[in-house]
Design an enzyme around this catalytic site. Sequence first.
Site, PDB file in Angstrom:
ATOM      1  N   ASP A   1      -8.828   4.519  -4.789  1.00  0.00           N
ATOM      2  CA  ASP A   1      -8.327   5.883  -4.735  1.00  0.00           C
ATOM      3  C   ASP A   1      -9.257   6.734  -3.875  1.00  0.00           C
ATOM      4  O   ASP A   1     -10.392   6.354  -3.588  1.00  0.00           O
ATOM      5  CB  ASP A   1      -8.147   6.482  -6.130  1.00  0.00           C
ATOM      6  CG  ASP A   1      -9.175   5.979  -7.127  1.00  0.00           C
ATOM      7  OD1 ASP A   1     -10.238   5.489  -6.711  1.00  0.00           O
ATOM      8  OD2 ASP A   1      -8.921   6.086  -8.337  1.00  0.00           O
TER       9      ASP A   1
ATOM     10  N   GLU B   1      -5.730  11.605  -8.951  1.00  0.00           N
ATOM     11  CA  GLU B   1      -5.963  12.635  -9.968  1.00  0.00           C
ATOM     12  C   GLU B   1      -4.748  13.548 -10.146  1.00  0.00           C
ATOM     13  O   GLU B   1      -4.684  14.314 -11.087  1.00  0.00           O
ATOM     14  CB  GLU B   1      -7.189  13.478  -9.599  1.00  0.00           C
ATOM     15  CG  GLU B   1      -8.499  12.696  -9.537  1.00  0.00           C
ATOM     16  CD  GLU B   1      -8.958  12.196 -10.895  1.00  0.00           C
ATOM     17  OE1 GLU B   1      -8.401  12.630 -11.918  1.00  0.00           O
ATOM     18  OE2 GLU B   1      -9.877  11.361 -10.937  1.00  0.00           O
TER      19      GLU B   1
END
Length: 373
Positions: free
Chosen positions: A66, A125
Amino acid sequence: MNFVQIRRDLHRIPELGFQEFKTQEYLLSYLQSLPQERLQIKTWKTGIFARIIGKNPRKTIGYRTDMDGLPIVEGTNLPFSSEHPEQMHACGHDVHMSIALGVLTHFVFHPVDDHLLFLFQPAEEGPGGAEPMLQTDIMREWKPDMILALHIAPEYPVGSIAIKEGLLFANTSELFIDLKGKGGHAAYPHLTNDMVVAACSLVIQLQTIVARNVNPLDSAVVTIGKINGGTVQNIIAETARIEGTIRTLSVESMNEVKKRVEALVKGIEIGFECEARIDFGSMYRQVFNEAALTREFMEYVRSHTDMNVIECEKAMTGEDFGYMLEEIPGFMFWLGVDSKFGLHHAKLCPNEGAIDKAISFISKYIEFKGNQS
């Protein structure tokens, strides 16, 4: 290559979901500096697909990292602290990316038989990049046969990983509730419908859901992390907003919790004569590790590396990598980084010694899998 320095460079430029423009530019610059004979690079939004062509391919092994940061004011006072106001890599994605680049670099120079696909995924997120990334034409063309990923764990020492078969992370959902009543002068409360009072009442009621509506043998969390309401001290608030998160160990419990939230909000509308709107935002699927691959990985790491393997318990953390594991067999594991402060904390400070260790043992495992007949 100095991947600790790369981590520090990335730490300086945290960006929120789907705003990772500088991060993407930095990653692309590095990838384009590598030999290109076997390396294919494609971009998607602020993410990147990087494929290494295998020598005698039979399958594709995927590795996902990520990219995004969090809306947190950094408090580490490190010389390479965030240069972006109120943004920080407080979940370790800078570490994740530097490890991914290290593993990728190894295989650019030492290719295995199988194709390797490195996914640099934005917006973990929020609002969630894994699900739409899966739906791209690039992913359909290059889709891995198996996939793995890691997440740093501040509570474990460097040189250790933690993993388990089956459920590792929970199902998660955002929660946003907007209330609208009737504002007015603080001296005339009887002429208003106070949304600060309504919001406070609702927060207390939401805390009864887990205690009284979820099977005690199951697990769920309803957390309210933010409340906004009102303007000044002598005006009764016309609006209020509640923001939180729901986490459950089963999809069924998630559905039941949401139904109960809706019922309680309906009661607030009636009781406080107001209007309410619920937005459950992004929902992330549970991270469920495929049993056979997970066992094989644990056995390989124990037998062929100096890493300590810990069989951990499931956690109520959330990760949109769960969407990838719904479609592709694979697993995620915790990587020990020995930080005094935990995930999403303004003073999170991972031990950078974990970076080279991770690059080494992950490369060894992928080499084993990528040359497996």
